[in-house]
Scaffold this motif. Structure first.
Motif, PDB file in Angstrom:
ATOM      1  N   LEU A 269       0.811  -1.215   0.000  1.00 35.56           N
ATOM      2  CA  LEU A 269       0.000   0.000   0.000  1.00 35.56           C
ATOM      3  C   LEU A 269       0.848   1.270   0.000  1.00 35.56           C
ATOM      4  O   LEU A 269       0.318   2.374  -0.077  1.00 35.56           O
ATOM      5  CB  LEU A 269      -0.936   0.011   1.217  1.00 35.56           C
ATOM      6  CG  LEU A 269      -2.162  -0.905   1.118  1.00 35.56           C
ATOM      7  CD1 LEU A 269      -2.909  -0.939   2.444  1.00 35.56           C
ATOM      8  CD2 LEU A 269      -3.092  -0.461  -0.009  1.00 35.56           C
ATOM      9  N   SER A 270       2.153   1.098   0.085  1.00 35.72           N
ATOM     10  CA  SER A 270       3.049   2.256   0.103  1.00 35.72           C
ATOM     11  C   SER A 270       3.425   2.663  -1.321  1.00 35.72           C
ATOM     12  O   SER A 270       3.149   1.946  -2.291  1.00 35.72           O
ATOM     13  CB  SER A 270       4.315   1.936   0.894  1.00 35.72           C
ATOM     14  OG  SER A 270       5.125   1.016   0.179  1.00 35.72           O
ATOM     15  N   GLN A 271       4.093   3.771  -1.437  1.00 33.06           N
ATOM     16  CA  GLN A 271       4.559   4.236  -2.744  1.00 33.06           C
ATOM     17  C   GLN A 271       6.017   3.857  -2.978  1.00 33.06           C
ATOM     18  O   GLN A 271       6.398   3.453  -4.073  1.00 33.06           O
ATOM     19  CB  GLN A 271       4.411   5.759  -2.845  1.00 33.06           C
ATOM     20  CG  GLN A 271       4.890   6.335  -4.172  1.00 33.06           C
ATOM     21  CD  GLN A 271       4.727   7.847  -4.246  1.00 33.06           C
ATOM     22  OE1 GLN A 271       4.111   8.471  -3.383  1.00 33.06           O
ATOM     23  NE2 GLN A 271       5.292   8.455  -5.287  1.00 33.06           N
ATOM     24  N   HIS A 272       6.832   3.976  -1.929  1.00 32.52           N
ATOM     25  CA  HIS A 272       8.272   3.786  -2.073  1.00 32.52           C
ATOM     26  C   HIS A 272       8.765   2.396  -1.648  1.00 32.52           C
ATOM     27  O   HIS A 272       9.909   2.039  -1.938  1.00 32.52           O
ATOM     28  CB  HIS A 272       9.017   4.843  -1.248  1.00 32.52           C
ATOM     29  CG  HIS A 272       8.686   6.252  -1.630  1.00 32.52           C
ATOM     30  ND1 HIS A 272       9.201   6.863  -2.754  1.00 32.52           N
ATOM     31  CD2 HIS A 272       7.868   7.172  -1.049  1.00 32.52           C
ATOM     32  CE1 HIS A 272       8.735   8.102  -2.847  1.00 32.52           C
ATOM     33  NE2 HIS A 272       7.925   8.322  -1.818  1.00 32.52           N
ATOM     34  N   TRP A 273       7.933   1.629  -0.952  1.00 32.12           N
ATOM     35  CA  TRP A 273       8.370   0.333  -0.424  1.00 32.12           C
ATOM     36  C   TRP A 273       7.533  -0.812  -0.997  1.00 32.12           C
ATOM     37  O   TRP A 273       7.533  -1.921  -0.445  1.00 32.12           O
ATOM     38  CB  TRP A 273       8.247   0.342   1.098  1.00 32.12           C
ATOM     39  CG  TRP A 273       9.049   1.410   1.774  1.00 32.12           C
ATOM     40  CD1 TRP A 273       8.675   2.697   1.995  1.00 32.12           C
ATOM     41  CD2 TRP A 273      10.376   1.284   2.283  1.00 32.12           C
ATOM     42  NE1 TRP A 273       9.675   3.392   2.630  1.00 32.12           N
ATOM     43  CE2 TRP A 273      10.741   2.544   2.822  1.00 32.12           C
ATOM     44  CE3 TRP A 273      11.304   0.249   2.353  1.00 32.12           C
ATOM     45  CZ2 TRP A 273      11.975   2.783   3.413  1.00 32.12           C
ATOM     46  CZ3 TRP A 273      12.532   0.472   2.947  1.00 32.12           C
ATOM     47  CH2 TRP A 273      12.861   1.723   3.467  1.00 32.12           C
ATOM     48  N   LYS A 274       6.866  -0.566  -2.072  1.00 38.23           N
ATOM     49  CA  LYS A 274       5.873  -1.501  -2.614  1.00 38.23           C
ATOM     50  C   LYS A 274       6.437  -2.897  -2.870  1.00 38.23           C
ATOM     51  O   LYS A 274       5.775  -3.908  -2.600  1.00 38.23           O
ATOM     52  CB  LYS A 274       5.296  -0.916  -3.909  1.00 38.23           C
ATOM     53  CG  LYS A 274       4.002  -1.585  -4.369  1.00 38.23           C
ATOM     54  CD  LYS A 274       3.431  -0.880  -5.583  1.00 38.23           C
ATOM     55  CE  LYS A 274       2.967   0.522  -5.267  1.00 38.23           C
ATOM     56  NZ  LYS A 274       1.753   0.508  -4.407  1.00 38.23           N
ATOM     57  N   ASN A 275       7.632  -2.978  -3.398  1.00 37.32           N
ATOM     58  CA  ASN A 275       8.230  -4.277  -3.756  1.00 37.32           C
ATOM     59  C   ASN A 275       9.332  -4.704  -2.795  1.00 37.32           C
ATOM     60  O   ASN A 275      10.137  -5.586  -3.115  1.00 37.32           O
ATOM     61  CB  ASN A 275       8.783  -4.209  -5.183  1.00 37.32           C
ATOM     62  CG  ASN A 275       7.697  -3.940  -6.207  1.00 37.32           C
ATOM     63  OD1 ASN A 275       6.645  -4.570  -6.187  1.00 37.32           O
ATOM     64  ND2 ASN A 275       7.948  -2.999  -7.108  1.00 37.32           N
ATOM     65  N   TYR A 276       9.351  -4.112  -1.609  1.00 41.54           N
ATOM     66  CA  TYR A 276      10.404  -4.410  -0.639  1.00 41.54           C
ATOM     67  C   TYR A 276      10.173  -5.787  -0.017  1.00 41.54           C
ATOM     68  O   TYR A 276       9.071  -6.108   0.423  1.00 41.54           O
ATOM     69  CB  TYR A 276      10.415  -3.343   0.456  1.00 41.54           C
ATOM     70  CG  TYR A 276      11.523  -3.514   1.472  1.00 41.54           C
ATOM     71  CD1 TYR A 276      12.826  -3.175   1.161  1.00 41.54           C
ATOM     72  CD2 TYR A 276      11.249  -4.001   2.742  1.00 41.54           C
ATOM     73  CE1 TYR A 276      13.844  -3.326   2.093  1.00 41.54           C
ATOM     74  CE2 TYR A 276      12.244  -4.153   3.685  1.00 41.54           C
ATOM     75  CZ  TYR A 276      13.549  -3.813   3.352  1.00 41.54           C
ATOM     76  OH  TYR A 276      14.547  -3.958   4.278  1.00 41.54           O
ATOM     77  N   ASP A 277      11.215  -6.607   0.014  1.00 40.85           N
ATOM     78  CA  ASP A 277      11.168  -7.922   0.662  1.00 40.85           C
ATOM     79  C   ASP A 277      11.777  -7.787   2.049  1.00 40.85           C
ATOM     80  O   ASP A 277      12.995  -7.729   2.209  1.00 40.85           O
ATOM     81  CB  ASP A 277      11.923  -8.954  -0.168  1.00 40.85           C
ATOM     82  CG  ASP A 277      11.866 -10.361   0.440  1.00 40.85           C
ATOM     83  OD1 ASP A 277      11.252 -10.520   1.517  1.00 40.85           O
ATOM     84  OD2 ASP A 277      12.446 -11.289  -0.155  1.00 40.85           O
ATOM     85  N   VAL A 278      10.939  -7.753   3.053  1.00 39.46           N
ATOM     86  CA  VAL A 278      11.396  -7.516   4.417  1.00 39.46           C
ATOM     87  C   VAL A 278      12.190  -8.700   4.970  1.00 39.46           C
ATOM     88  O   VAL A 278      12.831  -8.583   6.016  1.00 39.46           O
ATOM     89  CB  VAL A 278      10.174  -7.192   5.317  1.00 39.46           C
ATOM     90  CG1 VAL A 278       9.348  -8.441   5.576  1.00 39.46           C
ATOM     91  CG2 VAL A 278      10.607  -6.522   6.612  1.00 39.46           C
TER      92      VAL A 278
END
Length: 534
Positions: free
Chosen positions: A183-192
């Motif tokens: 749902l974010s703009q800058h972290w959309k594809n971030y793999d935590v």
């Protein structure tokens, strides 16, 4: 004519009974055999509306065989109880720490602000779990599985974290974590979880180096031998060896693997070592799986596909590729299709990017293994250098697997159905196209504990129940040949001999008379279960 259906719930619908009353209200029924926490609900519907009502129950359980109750996070005798109260808060804490580190290293103001919001969301999620709050609907991030999760959540009656179906809630947990990023703009594809996966693979360096050498030796000699002189018994042993490596792939010290050389296998030696390794495999259907592949090869089929539904990244993905490369080199398959997840899942599950990261590590092994990590810098510790021979063997793997990939013999095919909340009993209804594709495969290998739990519905089966029964609509008659490679890390297990479960419970740490199947919680025991689809 309108009719009624009685639904029994225990975390997930487990029974549906159609009634045809003559009056407008349900008849009086005495329902027995369903201890707490079962609840019952009536739903009135027209017959042509049935398919749209309580779809979970219809999809998953309206078969000739209905599975028993699902494991619940509120059952003190189940591993679900410990998982929800101990492991889940730790997993969320690790996600918070990872996101915090990434935010701290960021110098883009908007991204930093958004990242801090994600960290706060994850903190609230941890609070919900620890304080047994009600599960809330998944926020709409544009993916179709939102409706699937939220419909099932509604059907479960708005349960709380610590008293609900384990399988559903664990899937829901990782979907909730992912939603904070999508749902974010800058972290959309971030793999935590990427940092953990990379670290784990790097720490398994001794096992990776050892297997690289063995793999190069085996496939080189396979290609050099005369096809007409192949010994079928030796070929079967080699297949079993490779599958066992794949089975124990999350045991990075290789302590449970055999150490047969190619020459040992050709001479049918090393049987004592194999028996020692197989002692912890409670169900071993590997010979039956090999027979399916060998029959297709002998029949001269031009296209022979094997599918692998992946589990963990890192070293386990590495050994999955060892198995895939062997199958292609030995001519037991002409194509191998890998099925990764489409979103960060259960901490360590494979994403398409993990496949690329592994190949990059093998392409430049010195840079990957000899460059200091952040922790090594803090400890002022230098990693050990690779020997030249080790570099050559690792680069050999890169050349092999990248060529297979480039030529279309090794393919990745992600699908969001693998991250849906329910069991694989639903697959024929949820993704007919996928099921039809799997029918074209000579063998579909499901890796790991979660895939096994989903195959058998994560239900409290009698452990002597056959695997073919427990996988319901994916069993005989489905047209899909299934091999499950699973080290036991959850309660459910099927296919055991009578008395075997009781014997294992009486071992030290096995659960004893507590009623808990603790022997199945630690990954020490394994099953290799096969179902022929025809």
């Amino acid at each position: 004519m309108p009719c009624y259906r009685l639904f029994a719930h225990s975390g997930a619908p487990v029974m549906a009974m159609e009634l045809n009353p003559t009056k407008a209200t349900p008849p009086n029924l005495i329902v027995t055999g369903f201890p707490p926490p079962f609840s019952f609900q009536y739903r009135r519907f027209a017959r042509d509306e049935a398919a749209h009502l309580f779809g979970v129950a219809r999809m998953e359980y309206e078969t000739k065989t209905r599975p028993p109750a699902a494991y619940l996070t509120g059952d003190p005798k189940s591993f679900a109880f410990q998982t929800a109260r101990t492991r889940w808060p730790v997993i969320i804490t690790q996600a918070i720490d990872d996101a915090y580190r990434s935010v701290a290293a960021c110098d883009e103001p908007e991204k930093v602000t958004e990242g801090r919001g994600i960290v706060e969301e994850l903190g609230r999620l941890k609070y919900e779990v620890q304080h047994d709050r009600a599960l809330t609907p998944i926020r709409d991030d544009g993916y179709p599985d939102v409706a699937i999760y939220n419909k099932e959540l509604e059907q479960l009656g708005n349960p709380t974290w610590l008293n609900v179906s384990w399988l559903f809630c664990e899937c829901y947990l990782f979907r909730r974590i992912n939603t904070s990023f999508t749902l974010s703009q800058h972290w959309k594809n971030y793999d935590v979880f990427a940092r953990q996966k990379i670290s784990t693979f790097r720490s398994s360096r001794p096992a990776v180096v050892e297997l690289a050498a063995r793999y190069k030796d085996i496939v080189t000699k396979l290609r050099a031998q005369d096809p007409s002189s192949v010994d079928e018994d030796a070929e079967r042993l080699l297949f079993m060896e490779m599958c066992e490596i794949c089975l124990w792939g999350n045991a990075t010290d290789l302590s449970l693997l055999t150490s047969l050389t190619y020459e040992d296998i050709q001479k049918l030696q090393g049987s004592s070592a194999r028996k020692a390794a197989e002692a912890n495999i409670l169900v071993n259907d590997l010979p039956a799986a090999f027979d399916v592949l060998l029959a297709a090869k002998k029949a001269g089929k031009r296209e022979r596909q094997v599918d692998i539904v992946l589990d963990n990244a890192g070293f386990e993905l590495f050994v999955d590729l060892v198995l895939a490369g062997y199958l292609l080199s030995a001519g037991l398959a002409t194509t191998v299709v890998l099925h990764p997840k489409s979103m960060p899942w259960f901490v360590s599950d494979v994403l398409p990017g993990d496949f690329a990261a592994l190949l990059n590590a093998l392409a430049g092994p010195r840079q990957f293994y000899e460059t200091q990590t952040e922790d090594e810098k803090l400890q002022d510790k230098m990693p050990e250098k690779l020997a030249e021979k080790e570099v050559e063997e690792l680069e050999f793997l890169f050349d092999e697997w990248s060529q297979f990939h480039a030529e279309g013999q090794l393919m990745l095919r992600p699908n969001r159905v693998w991250t849906h909340p329910g069991s694989f009993w639903r697959l024929p209804h949820e993704d007919e196209r996928l099921v039809e594709d799997l029918k074209e495969s000579e063998l579909v290998i499901f890796k790991g504990d979660l895939n096994y739990r989903k195959l058998v519905g994560d239900a409290n089966w009698d452990p002597t129940t056959s695997f073919t029964t427990a996988i319901g609509p994916l069993g005989p008659g489905s047209g899909i040949n299934i091999l499950a490679l699973r080290t036991c890390k959850a309660d459910v297990v099927v296919g055991l001999k009578p008395g075997e479960d009781e014997k294992l419970k009486q071992m030290e740490g096995g659960g004893g008379d507590s009623g808990a199947r603790k022997w199945a919680w630690n990954g020490k025991w394994a099953v290799c279960s096969f179902s022929k689809g025809s």
